[in-house]
Design a protein around this motif. Structure first.
Motif, mmCIF file in Angstrom:
data_model
loop_
_atom_site.group_PDB
_atom_site.id
_atom_site.type_symbol
_atom_site.label_atom_id
_atom_site.label_comp_id
_atom_site.label_asym_id
_atom_site.label_seq_id
_atom_site.Cartn_x
_atom_site.Cartn_y
_atom_site.Cartn_z
ATOM 1 N N ASP A 81 49.039 -30.668 9.624
ATOM 2 C CA ASP A 81 47.530 -30.523 9.668
ATOM 3 C C ASP A 81 47.291 -29.100 9.316
ATOM 4 O O ASP A 81 48.253 -28.161 9.505
ATOM 5 C CB ASP A 81 47.012 -30.655 10.910
ATOM 6 C CG ASP A 81 47.663 -30.075 12.045
ATOM 7 O OD1 ASP A 81 48.294 -30.757 13.139
ATOM 8 O OD2 ASP A 81 47.728 -28.739 12.063
ATOM 9 N N LEU B 269 42.529 -33.841 5.295
ATOM 10 C CA LEU B 269 43.195 -33.741 6.577
ATOM 11 C C LEU B 269 42.592 -34.245 7.781
ATOM 12 O O LEU B 269 41.361 -34.560 7.750
ATOM 13 C CB LEU B 269 43.614 -32.236 6.575
ATOM 14 C CG LEU B 269 44.115 -31.470 5.367
ATOM 15 C CD1 LEU B 269 44.323 -30.057 5.720
ATOM 16 C CD2 LEU B 269 45.602 -32.222 5.211
ATOM 17 N N VAL B 270 43.057 -34.288 8.915
ATOM 18 C CA VAL B 270 42.715 -34.331 10.286
ATOM 19 C C VAL B 270 42.023 -33.483 10.761
ATOM 20 O O VAL B 270 42.510 -32.321 10.925
ATOM 21 C CB VAL B 270 43.677 -35.462 11.145
ATOM 22 C CG1 VAL B 270 43.366 -35.719 12.451
ATOM 23 C CG2 VAL B 270 44.346 -36.311 10.292
ATOM 24 N N LYS B 271 40.844 -33.552 11.125
ATOM 25 C CA LYS B 271 40.112 -32.846 12.060
ATOM 26 C C LYS B 271 39.691 -31.278 11.381
ATOM 27 O O LYS B 271 38.667 -30.857 11.562
ATOM 28 C CB LYS B 271 41.051 -32.042 13.276
ATOM 29 C CG LYS B 271 41.060 -33.143 14.377
ATOM 30 C CD LYS B 271 41.765 -32.527 15.757
ATOM 31 C CE LYS B 271 41.952 -33.425 16.652
ATOM 32 N NZ LYS B 271 43.331 -33.976 16.999
ATOM 33 N N HIS B 272 40.677 -30.897 10.585
ATOM 34 C CA HIS B 272 40.150 -29.662 9.447
ATOM 35 C C HIS B 272 40.153 -30.115 8.175
ATOM 36 O O HIS B 272 40.864 -31.047 7.722
ATOM 37 C CB HIS B 272 41.091 -28.706 9.764
ATOM 38 C CG HIS B 272 41.298 -28.140 11.232
ATOM 39 N ND1 HIS B 272 42.179 -28.625 11.944
ATOM 40 C CD2 HIS B 272 40.651 -27.147 11.771
ATOM 41 C CE1 HIS B 272 42.025 -28.159 13.321
ATOM 42 N NE2 HIS B 272 40.806 -27.056 13.244
ATOM 43 N N THR C 82 50.531 -38.014 14.728
ATOM 44 C CA THR C 82 51.471 -37.308 14.261
ATOM 45 C C THR C 82 52.307 -36.182 15.370
ATOM 46 O O THR C 82 51.792 -36.331 16.287
ATOM 47 C CB THR C 82 50.646 -35.945 13.367
ATOM 48 O OG1 THR C 82 49.797 -35.136 14.235
ATOM 49 C CG2 THR C 82 49.886 -36.294 12.118
ATOM 50 N N GLN D 79 36.572 -40.898 4.450
ATOM 51 C CA GLN D 79 37.565 -40.618 5.817
ATOM 52 C C GLN D 79 36.268 -40.385 6.899
ATOM 53 O O GLN D 79 35.931 -39.618 7.262
ATOM 54 C CB GLN D 79 38.016 -39.186 5.254
ATOM 55 C CG GLN D 79 39.096 -38.809 6.487
ATOM 56 C CD GLN D 79 39.260 -37.496 6.502
ATOM 57 O OE1 GLN D 79 39.083 -36.526 5.487
ATOM 58 N NE2 GLN D 79 40.406 -36.853 7.227
ATOM 59 N N PHE E 159 36.758 -41.117 9.959
ATOM 60 C CA PHE E 159 36.965 -40.891 11.467
ATOM 61 C C PHE E 159 37.813 -39.499 11.363
ATOM 62 O O PHE E 159 38.979 -39.623 11.587
ATOM 63 C CB PHE E 159 37.780 -41.887 11.929
ATOM 64 C CG PHE E 159 37.461 -42.170 13.504
ATOM 65 C CD1 PHE E 159 37.731 -43.182 14.274
ATOM 66 C CD2 PHE E 159 37.086 -41.086 14.143
ATOM 67 C CE1 PHE E 159 37.324 -43.366 15.474
ATOM 68 C CE2 PHE E 159 36.812 -41.033 15.516
ATOM 69 C CZ PHE E 159 36.912 -42.210 16.107
ATOM 70 N N ASN E 160 37.501 -38.570 10.824
ATOM 71 C CA ASN E 160 38.219 -37.197 10.625
ATOM 72 C C ASN E 160 38.861 -36.719 11.824
ATOM 73 O O ASN E 160 39.960 -36.195 11.712
ATOM 74 C CB ASN E 160 37.236 -36.176 9.937
ATOM 75 C CG ASN E 160 37.569 -34.842 9.995
ATOM 76 O OD1 ASN E 160 37.632 -34.280 11.038
ATOM 77 N ND2 ASN E 160 38.464 -34.350 8.959
ATOM 78 N N GLN E 161 38.398 -36.929 12.996
ATOM 79 C CA GLN E 161 38.990 -36.671 14.298
ATOM 80 C C GLN E 161 40.307 -37.411 14.367
ATOM 81 O O GLN E 161 41.467 -36.701 15.192
ATOM 82 C CB GLN E 161 38.135 -36.824 15.489
ATOM 83 C CG GLN E 161 36.736 -35.921 15.478
ATOM 84 C CD GLN E 161 37.254 -34.691 15.623
ATOM 85 O OE1 GLN E 161 38.188 -33.990 16.147
ATOM 86 N NE2 GLN E 161 36.771 -33.805 14.881
ATOM 87 N N LEU E 162 40.252 -38.424 13.776
ATOM 88 C CA LEU E 162 41.741 -39.357 14.349
ATOM 89 C C LEU E 162 42.461 -39.477 13.082
ATOM 90 O O LEU E 162 43.805 -39.354 13.134
ATOM 91 C CB LEU E 162 41.149 -40.806 14.921
ATOM 92 C CG LEU E 162 42.169 -41.624 15.109
ATOM 93 C CD1 LEU E 162 42.812 -41.256 16.349
ATOM 94 C CD2 LEU E 162 41.657 -43.021 15.316
ATOM 95 N N SER E 163 41.927 -39.671 11.898
ATOM 96 C CA SER E 163 42.702 -39.981 10.801
ATOM 97 C C SER E 163 42.288 -39.408 9.497
ATOM 98 O O SER E 163 41.307 -39.276 9.252
ATOM 99 C CB SER E 163 42.463 -41.655 10.663
ATOM 100 O OG SER E 163 43.157 -42.203 9.651
ATOM 101 N N SER E 164 43.314 -39.228 8.692
ATOM 102 C CA SER E 164 43.102 -38.728 7.439
ATOM 103 C C SER E 164 42.833 -39.772 6.304
ATOM 104 O O SER E 164 42.251 -39.382 5.322
ATOM 105 C CB SER E 164 44.215 -37.967 6.979
ATOM 106 O OG SER E 164 45.331 -38.830 6.556
#
Lengths: 131, 245
Positions: free
Chosen positions: A33, A55-58, B143, B194, B196-201
């Motif tokens: 990440d 990417l995830v979250k960011h 991850t 995408q 569900f950005n908080q959980l998955s790419s």
């Protein structure tokens, strides 16, 4: 031996790319990440970043903006190997050039051979490595 | 001879789901393509390498089958018969199916089945498919812990809540809010790549397939907290038939 930082959110894909880069003779570090990529960059001092934008979250773009705000990272070459489709990349091409993406590859259609060839070309053209 | 053309329309819900499935399938296919290319480059014909390709292909096929099951139920091609189903035994079966992929993603799977023994009214194949799709999406999103590189722990659990009986998957690290989940549903319906950005790419298609299958059984997929973990779970209604036994 050139050092590559790989930013790849999918863990099992990351392992394949890491193995391929090592096979080609590169020293590889992986982060999944963007949040940790700046810290890892500081420790590793990579010669090249290979990264996914989705990417995830960011956001990969936000990460690059942040990276480029540091003087020591303004010229590090970045190869984007991404699931973001070419049509979408083309729409934002000006932005991506602004944040210093040297090459864009569409991940689903880019073989390991082609990716390694691109990395090799980018590193050969890199002023930092050639000085 | 003229071909007969039926004017066939998939509902917008399932169009969005199909979009998500198509995006999601890129990942296992990329994995298989690159893994085999790497094996050819390195002359790697190890059992581990072949097994990883097999696991990936199996998981992708399960995703397709779950989508098709949901579609067939939605179009009434398959009658959804409800019967008393044990959530414990369903989760146990799901956990067995997930072992290989959990190992691949270095995730530790735990089962917590002590919470409920009352059966629920459900369709066993649909419930199994829903929980399998949801759990696979969760596993693939994990991850390792950055600081320690430790394995992530996911728990498959069933327990009682006020609204019914819960069966779901919980993480020791991800906290998903209801707001984030609702936003993900909106983005998914708008065919975001995408959602569900908080959980998955990825497109997290398994999660949305699970939601559709559960909706067909009048069950909801919700964010739930359980024993200091946070996760996604189905709330199902207990079987009244067996309540009196």
């Amino acid at each position: 031996m050139a050092r590559i930082l790989l930013i790849e959110p999918n863990r099992i894909l990351a392992q394949i790319y890491k193995d391929a880069f090592k096979q080609a003779g590169y020293d590889v570090s992986v982060t999944h990440d963007a949040q940790n990529a700046i810290t890892v960059s500081d420790k590793l001092r990579p010669d090249l970043i290979v990264m996914e934008l989705q990417l995830v979250k960011h956001n990969g773009v936000e990460f690059l903006y942040e990276l480029r705000s540091y003087p020591e990272w303004q010229t590090i070459p970045v190869v984007v190997n991404s699931i973001v489709p070419p049509s979408e990349f083309a729409q934002n091409e000006v932005l991506y050039k602004e944040i210093g993406i040297n090459n864009y590859l569409y991940k689903p259609q880019t073989s390991l051979t082609e990716l390694l060839r691109t990395i090799d070309n980018v590193l050969k053209a890199s002023p930092a490595l050639n000085s | 001879m003229k071909a007969s053309v039926t004017n066939y329309q998939v509902s917008p819900d399932y169009q969005a789901l199909l979009n998500g499935v198509a995006e999601e399938l890129k990942l296992p296919l990329m994995y298989i393509a690159r893994r085999t290319e790497l094996a050819l480059m390195t002359h790697d014909t190890s059992t581990e390498s072949l097994r990883s390709i097999q696991t990936t292909a199996t998981s992708a096929l399960e995703l397709v089958d779950s989508y098709l099951l949901g579609l067939q139920i939605a179009e009434n091609q398959q009658v959804l018969e409800l019967e008393p189903v044990s959530t414990s035994s369903t989760l146990y079966d799901v956990a067995q199916s997930l072992n290989d992929i959990a190992r691949r993603y270095d995730v530790s799977l735990r089962l917590d089945l002590a919470g409920s023994h009352m059966p629920v009214m459900a369709n066993k194949p649909a419930l199994t498919s829903a929980l399998l799709s949801l759990s696979t999406a969760y596993i693939e999103a994990q991850t390792p812990a950055v600081e320690t590189g430790e394995k992530r722990i996911l728990t498959l659990a069933t327990h009682h809540v006020r609204e019914g009986i819960v069966a779901g998957i919980y993480s020791d690290s991800e906290v998903i809010s209801l707001k984030q989940l609702r936003r993900a549903y909106e983005l998914h319906n708008n065919r975001a790549r995408q959602p569900f950005n908080q959980l998955s790419s990825s497109s997290a298609a398994g999660l949305f397939i699970a939601r559709k299958l559960l909706q067909a059984m009048s069950a909801e997929l919700k964010t739930i907290r359980y024993h200091r973990q946070s996760g996604l779970a189905a709330i199902l209604q207990p079987s009244r038939q067996l309540q009196f036994i």
